[in-house]
Enzyme design. Sequence first.
Site, short mmCIF file in Angstrom:
data_model
loop_
_atom_site.label_atom_id
_atom_site.label_comp_id
_atom_site.label_asym_id
_atom_site.label_seq_id
_atom_site.Cartn_x
_atom_site.Cartn_y
_atom_site.Cartn_z
N GLU A 79 3.15 10.17 22.78
CA GLU A 79 4.15 10.68 21.85
C GLU A 79 3.71 11.99 21.20
OE1 GLU A 79 6.66 9.08 17.96
OE2 GLU A 79 4.61 8.39 18.27
N GLY A 137 3.77 3.39 11.52
CA GLY A 137 3.03 4.65 11.54
C GLY A 137 2.50 4.97 12.92
N SER A 138 1.33 5.59 12.95
CA SER A 138 0.76 6.06 14.20
C SER A 138 0.11 4.94 15.00
CB SER A 138 -0.30 7.14 13.92
OG SER A 138 -1.42 6.55 13.25
N CYS A 185 10.79 7.52 14.60
CA CYS A 185 10.06 6.78 15.63
C CYS A 185 10.94 6.56 16.86
CB CYS A 185 9.56 5.45 15.09
SG CYS A 185 10.77 4.52 14.15
N LYS A 219 0.86 -1.18 0.00
CA LYS A 219 0.00 0.00 0.00
C LYS A 219 0.90 1.23 0.00
CE LYS A 219 -3.25 3.03 1.27
NZ LYS A 219 -2.38 4.18 1.60
N GLY A 242 -3.50 4.38 13.60
CA GLY A 242 -3.55 3.59 12.38
C GLY A 242 -3.20 2.14 12.60
N GLY A 243 -2.13 1.87 13.34
CA GLY A 243 -1.70 0.50 13.59
C GLY A 243 -2.71 -0.29 14.39
N GLU A 297 4.43 -1.22 14.00
CA GLU A 297 5.34 -0.39 14.80
C GLU A 297 4.70 0.98 14.89
OE1 GLU A 297 7.40 2.64 15.28
OE2 GLU A 297 8.67 2.03 13.59
#
Length: 500
Positions: free
Chosen positions: A389, A241-242, A302, A184, A245-246, A265
């Site tokens: 974060e 990503g965030s 990250c 993607k 989203g994860g 992650e």
Amino acid sequence: MEIVSSQIIGYRNAQSNGATFHALNPLTGMLLPTAFQEATPTEIVETIVLAHKSFPAYRKTTAVRRSLFLEAIAANLEALGDDLLQVIHEETALPIARLAGERSRTTSQLRLFARLLLDGNWNKKIVDEALPDRKPVARPEIIQLQTPIGVVAIFGASNFPLAFSVAGGDTASALAAGCPVVFKAHPAHPATCQLVGRSIAKAALDTGMPDGVFSMLHGFSHELGGMLVTNPLIKAVAFTGSYKGGKALYDLAVRRKEPIPVYAEMGSVNPVFFLPEAVKQGGEALAKQFAQSVTLGSGQFCTNPGLSVFLNNRESKLFIQKLADAMSATEVHPLLTKGIAEAYETGIEREMTLPGATAVTKKTETRIQPFILSTSAKQVLQHSDYFEEVFGPSTLAVLADDYNEMYQLAERMPGQLTGTIHAAENDYREAKELMDRLTQKVGRLVMNGFPTGVEVCHAMVHGGPFPATTDSRVTSVGTTSIYRFTRPVCYQNIPSDFFN
């Protein structure tokens, strides 16, 4: 360099009729001219089915052939030359020198997996020899080997347009394992994805890989990701990503009729503990080094150290002020996307409203600036929002009244990608206590260094307990990341000829 927007479905470039979108140049704020179209539901299904059909042949390819495939991808990326770097720069505003280094890391990573495949031990072969004379029951020969799990859906990251993107570590490890990949593309740098995706497709064709072993789909909506994760032919997901989203992808995957692993992650505050003798000896030089780590890449890593812990004394307060001065003097380049910039501003404003938060750097009219806040360990222990974060060039300085408060912070913080301890020899007793606690919370522990910069090697662990990742047992960087996409199979009493 001419870029033609299309989905890459195996060896075929498919012009879509989906919704149109453009990438944004972060330097100018202007839309870039190339239009990209989101993959349609029909194209998504077609792509996954083709990948599934390629799996029986691809999983049987020899390690040598897959090694040549990975080498060809690396060579194709290098053949794109400076044109590739210029395209990435326009889409991300990242400096050309940084991008050249990231390209080198990406090609080196591909070649590392290529070499791994030529090592006969990569598949973790375990043999228990037959014991035909054992009493009262004989034992047959038992062998354990790794086998690829199937089609993998991979989501690219915004902050590493090469190393954690189309030809990044997730793709390299999945292809090395023998798994077809449906990628993607990230909508923040679609032209970059297009160029790299074509390089992979060409390498697959040139090395005789089955059609469908690699495909790439464009899209900006959540529906595309959801269709990938919930399709029953997808057997694993990799995401960088965030947290939002994860976790959304993970929740979709575990609710499937056949749940599948999601290796997400999702970021981290990466705490850095500064013990008093290290602060005293390091002084201004150490403060400047820490400031460089916080602001590296405008803080869009990250592993960015978003939280730092000190004993509450005069030397620590002087150190924090030197850190603030060094950060204020650092000019950062624009953040990668409008969404990241807005989230950074919102995150700073949220932290400033938390009980006990004090701004150490002055807020200016400049939209994006390095920022440092300070608070007490007691406040952090009482308000877990401090552990959330803030993605960008900022850090929170936490002052602990004693070592016990430091230890409590280490014990109560959520899972992290990294933890760092700065300690001089006189700090070693306390450093060992911290290390014991941090080992339960992080995937990588650093001593007298900084977490930014992840070495790609055999021993690296880029992962950590939830919510840093969805599976703390694995890494997304380094050669052992290949085992996310394999599973062990036991062969009992099988003649050796059957393995030839």
